[in-house]
Design an enzyme around this catalytic site. Sequence first.
Site, PDB file in Angstrom:
ATOM      1  N   GLY A  46       0.832  -1.191   0.000  1.00  0.00           N
ATOM      2  CA  GLY A  46       0.000   0.000   0.000  1.00  0.00           C
ATOM      3  C   GLY A  46       0.866   1.240   0.000  1.00  0.00           C
ATOM      4  N   GLN A  51       2.880  10.084   1.335  1.00  0.00           N
ATOM      5  CA  GLN A  51       4.189   9.424   1.342  1.00  0.00           C
ATOM      6  C   GLN A  51       5.023   9.794   0.114  1.00  0.00           C
ATOM      7  OE1 GLN A  51       2.412   5.331   2.147  1.00  0.00           O
ATOM      8  NE2 GLN A  51       4.332   5.205   3.287  1.00  0.00           N
ATOM      9  N   CYS A  89       5.985  -0.073   7.436  1.00  0.00           N
ATOM     10  CA  CYS A  89       5.591   1.063   6.581  1.00  0.00           C
ATOM     11  C   CYS A  89       6.766   1.426   5.692  1.00  0.00           C
ATOM     12  CB  CYS A  89       5.206   2.247   7.469  1.00  0.00           C
ATOM     13  SG  CYS A  89       4.753   3.729   6.544  1.00  0.00           S
ATOM     14  N   LEU A  90       6.480   1.731   4.426  1.00  0.00           N
ATOM     15  CA  LEU A  90       7.549   2.101   3.493  1.00  0.00           C
ATOM     16  C   LEU A  90       8.250   3.392   3.924  1.00  0.00           C
ATOM     17  CD1 LEU A  90       5.849   1.284   0.071  1.00  0.00           C
ATOM     18  CD2 LEU A  90       7.574  -0.070   1.284  1.00  0.00           C
ATOM     19  N   HIS A 131      -4.219   1.137   7.566  1.00  0.00           N
ATOM     20  CA  HIS A 131      -2.885   1.741   7.607  1.00  0.00           C
ATOM     21  C   HIS A 131      -2.792   2.910   6.619  1.00  0.00           C
ATOM     22  CE1 HIS A 131       1.671   1.368   7.802  1.00  0.00           C
ATOM     23  NE2 HIS A 131       1.496   2.130   6.741  1.00  0.00           N
ATOM     24  N   GLU A 132      -3.236   2.666   5.387  1.00  0.00           N
ATOM     25  CA  GLU A 132      -3.110   3.712   4.363  1.00  0.00           C
ATOM     26  C   GLU A 132      -4.056   4.878   4.644  1.00  0.00           C
ATOM     27  OE1 GLU A 132      -0.534   3.529   2.693  1.00  0.00           O
ATOM     28  OE2 GLU A 132      -0.152   1.408   3.032  1.00  0.00           O
ATOM     29  N   HIS A 135      -2.650   7.336   7.067  1.00  0.00           N
ATOM     30  CA  HIS A 135      -1.677   8.291   6.500  1.00  0.00           C
ATOM     31  C   HIS A 135      -2.353   9.599   6.086  1.00  0.00           C
ATOM     32  CE1 HIS A 135       2.229   6.343   6.274  1.00  0.00           C
ATOM     33  NE2 HIS A 135       1.721   5.242   5.758  1.00  0.00           N
TER      34      HIS A 135
END
Length: 148
Positions: A46, A51, A89-90, A131-132, A135
């Site tokens: 995701g 981000q 997380c990226l 999660h996304e 953000h």
Amino acid sequence: MAKLNIIKYGDDTLRRVCRPVDNITPRTLTLLDDMIETMHAAEGCGLAAPQVGVLRRIVVVEVEEGHPIELINPRIIAYAGEQREEEGCLSLPGQWGITVRPAHVTVRALNRRGEEFDVTGSDLLARALCHELDHLDGKLFIDRLEKK
Ligand code: ZN
């Protein structure tokens, strides 16, 4: 398509609240394409627009390979149950932790044609959606680590 730079933890952009998309423009579609390419290159499941430095309510999620889900102005309309799983997380490479998330969620969003749709997910998909979407409100998984 272009691979975008993923903003890392410590950058203020990740803590900002994103604004809704008012009009889906060619730029929006390019952003969606680029976000999917960036997510694939980073081997994530995701990615949220903040981000990659765009403070708009746009996310992409892909838990089933080859089936990315694009969500514009997504919001959770139903959730149930609870799951505790390891999450990363990226934007926080190398960091992992157990978070508490709903076991099932339904999210309502617009697709790239501006049509409203619902996506219901359990387990990994539910966690990725939560999660996304977090953000978009400047929240990170480290804010939701299970209290010992
Ligand atoms: Zn993340």
